[in-house]
Write a protein that holds these residues in place. Structure first.
Motif, PDB file in Angstrom:
ATOM      1  N   GLU A 109       2.194  -1.482   0.747  1.00 37.76           N
ATOM      2  CA  GLU A 109       3.038  -0.930   1.804  1.00 37.76           C
ATOM      3  C   GLU A 109       3.153  -1.908   2.967  1.00 37.76           C
ATOM      4  OE1 GLU A 109       2.176   3.839   1.465  1.00 37.76           O
ATOM      5  OE2 GLU A 109       0.634   2.562   2.326  1.00 37.76           O
ATOM      6  N   GLN A 161      17.125   3.642  -0.141  1.00 37.73           N
ATOM      7  CA  GLN A 161      16.137   4.677  -0.381  1.00 37.73           C
ATOM      8  C   GLN A 161      15.821   4.711  -1.874  1.00 37.73           C
ATOM      9  OE1 GLN A 161      17.949   8.220   1.195  1.00 37.73           O
ATOM     10  NE2 GLN A 161      17.364   7.737   3.308  1.00 37.73           N
ATOM     11  N   ASN A 189      14.433  13.910  -1.853  1.00 38.15           N
ATOM     12  CA  ASN A 189      13.520  13.120  -1.031  1.00 38.15           C
ATOM     13  C   ASN A 189      13.240  11.774  -1.683  1.00 38.15           C
ATOM     14  OD1 ASN A 189      13.262  15.268   0.787  1.00 38.15           O
ATOM     15  ND2 ASN A 189      11.590  16.173  -0.402  1.00 38.15           N
ATOM     16  N   ASN A 190      13.258  10.721  -0.872  1.00 41.07           N
ATOM     17  CA  ASN A 190      12.951   9.392  -1.394  1.00 41.07           C
ATOM     18  C   ASN A 190      11.448   9.227  -1.517  1.00 41.07           C
ATOM     19  OD1 ASN A 190      11.848   7.981   1.181  1.00 41.07           O
ATOM     20  ND2 ASN A 190      13.777   8.898   1.863  1.00 41.07           N
ATOM     21  N   VAL A 191      11.050   8.267  -2.331  1.00 40.44           N
ATOM     22  CA  VAL A 191       9.629   7.953  -2.482  1.00 40.44           C
ATOM     23  C   VAL A 191       9.246   6.728  -1.663  1.00 40.44           C
ATOM     24  CG1 VAL A 191       9.508   9.038  -4.738  1.00 40.44           C
ATOM     25  CG2 VAL A 191      10.053   6.607  -4.570  1.00 40.44           C
ATOM     26  N   ALA A 192      10.231   5.926  -1.245  1.00 41.50           N
ATOM     27  CA  ALA A 192       9.976   4.755  -0.397  1.00 41.50           C
ATOM     28  C   ALA A 192      11.323   4.258   0.121  1.00 41.50           C
ATOM     29  CB  ALA A 192       9.251   3.650  -1.165  1.00 41.50           C
ATOM     30  N   ARG A 250       6.139   2.902   3.846  1.00 40.30           N
ATOM     31  CA  ARG A 250       5.048   3.647   3.218  1.00 40.30           C
ATOM     32  C   ARG A 250       5.541   4.356   1.956  1.00 40.30           C
ATOM     33  NH1 ARG A 250       4.882   9.201   5.055  1.00 40.30           N
ATOM     34  NH2 ARG A 250       6.707   9.652   6.371  1.00 40.30           N
ATOM     35  N   SER A 251       4.603   4.607   1.071  1.00 39.90           N
ATOM     36  CA  SER A 251       4.903   5.314  -0.173  1.00 39.90           C
ATOM     37  C   SER A 251       4.705   6.807   0.052  1.00 39.90           C
ATOM     38  CB  SER A 251       3.990   4.824  -1.293  1.00 39.90           C
ATOM     39  OG  SER A 251       4.207   5.562  -2.468  1.00 39.90           O
ATOM     40  N   ILE A 252       5.730   7.595  -0.286  1.00 40.48           N
ATOM     41  CA  ILE A 252       5.643   9.042  -0.092  1.00 40.48           C
ATOM     42  C   ILE A 252       4.838   9.690  -1.212  1.00 40.48           C
ATOM     43  CG2 ILE A 252       6.981  11.144   0.249  1.00 40.48           C
ATOM     44  CD1 ILE A 252       7.294   9.045   2.445  1.00 40.48           C
TER      45      ILE A 252
END
Length: 395
Positions: free
Chosen positions: A92, A76, A210-213, A195-197
């Motif tokens: 992505e 993560q 929270n992860n970003v990807a 996907r990229s958050i």
């Protein structure tokens, strides 16, 4: 028929012509019935049935179990410093390499902190040079009694303090360099990125939950299956008894059937089994590792895994069409003895192998089992057994 009385009072019976006319048809009918009576029918010949003679043969034993795929590696991606995301440097759903840059966080504040730390290091190094030179001069003067011992000790302490300042400044430079490097968010492992958050312009917070990807390594991939503890005990017992023989790496191979019913083209191997039994399910987790060069298997997929246990050198296989079930669901077969008489016998089976059942009890090698014609036989009946033709040889 008439009754007459003679002169002496005796009754005489006189048969008239009408009497004979009345009994004549009855007599004819009795004669015809006697002529049409037939002899008892001859005994029926024995019923012809198809049989197979059981022969012990080596059979590779498999166990089919449901399982789920698990990622071999998963990472993560989270920011280690706070700042606004300036760039997203990946597409992505594509593969990335370990160390490849994924995001760029606004780096100006961290560059400034790094430059400031380097300046502090240079100042500390300069102060240490002055303190070292002073200590050298005081060393000569104290020997000539030109300065006091206290002055020399103060100069020595000042030089040591200057060295400590250098170490502190170096640590600040290293920390600033680390923070500056964190502005470049790199892939921790090689794999496929999702996907990229966060998007460009979003604020990333250091150590956010929270992860970003997410980067997932798909080749190879794990398959976790739950093996019942009873099956594990049976497997180990049969190995100890010599009923199963493990032959090299094939004994640990695993094949997969996908959720749509197709067979996965690559075979894997068993990696390890859990050392504890799950109390709620009475199963042991068995983990297999599967090659996944085409990335067809994805984490979380439902599959059926076939574990190759070993080879049973004396296995008995009985055709499935020869096996019926009683009212309790127990398997049973019709067995032809040496006198060609049939009897219904209950057997034990373990698993299906192709179109046959693997027999674990109730039958012996050389016995004959009825496969066709069971509807017309009963226990103790004499039959005419005909050996069934193997598949592909029937003409």
């Amino acid at each position: 028929m008439l009754r007459e009385t003679d002169c002496k009072g005796k009754v005489k019976i006189v048969k008239s012509q009408h009497y004979f006319q009345a009994i004549a048809p009855v007599a004819v009918l009795l004669v015809m019935t006697g002529c049409n009576r037939k002899a008892a029918p001859p005994a029926m010949p024995p019923q012809q049935v198809s049989v197979v003679t059981l022969r012990a043969q080596p059979v590779e034993i498999h166990t089919s179990l449901p399982g789920r795929t698990e990622a071999f590696e998963i990472a993560q991606v989270r920011p280690q410093v706070s700042g606004v995301i300036e760039q997203r440097l990946f597409t992505e759903g594509t593969d990335v390499k370990a160390g490849q840059q994924l995001y760029q966080i606004y780096a100006a504040p961290y560059q400034a902190a790094y430059d400031s730390a380097k300046g502090q290091l240079v100042r500390a190094q300069a102060a240490e040079m002055t303190a070292r030179a002073k200590l050298a001069r005081y060393g000569q003067l104290v020997r000539a009694h030109a300065v006091s011992q206290q002055d020399y000790d103060d100069a020595l302490a000042a030089e040591k303090e200057a060295q400590g300042e250098i170490l502190t400044a170096q640590g600040q430079v290293e920390r600033a360099a680390v923070d500056l490097g964190y502005t470049k968010m790199n892939a921790p492992i090689s794999g496929r990125i999702g996907r990229s958050i966060l998007t460009v312009g979003a604020l990333a917070t250091a150590n956010q939950s929270n992860n970003v990807a997410i980067v997932t390594r798909l080749d190879p991939i794990y398959v976790d299956v739950n093996l019942p503890a009873t099956e594990l005990l049976r497997f180990r017992r049969e190995l100890a008894q010599g009923r199963l023989q493990r032959e090299g790496d094939n004994a640990a191979s695993i094949s997969l059937q996908l959720e749509d019913g197709t067979t996965y083209e690559h075979a894997g191997r068993m990696e390890f089994s859990e050392v504890n039994v799950d109390e709620s399910t009475a199963t042991v987790v068995v983990r297999a590792i599967m090659p996944n060069p085409d990335k067809m298997l994805l984490p979380g997929m439902y599959v059926h895994a076939q574990l190759t246990e070993g080879t049973d050198p004396q296995a008995l296989l009985v055709p499935q069409e020869a096996v019926s079930r009683n009212s309790h669901g127990d398997p049973q077969v019709w067995v032809v003895d040496q006198d060609n008489k049939v009897n219904l016998r209950q057997i034990q089976t373990s698993q299906a192998i192709g179109t046959d059942w693997l027999v674990t009890g109730g039958l012996r090698s050389g016995e004959r089992v009825v496969t066709v014609g069971v509807q017309k036989i009963h226990p103790g009946a004499t039959v005419t057994p005909v050996e069934a033709q193997p598949a592909g040889k029937a003409g």
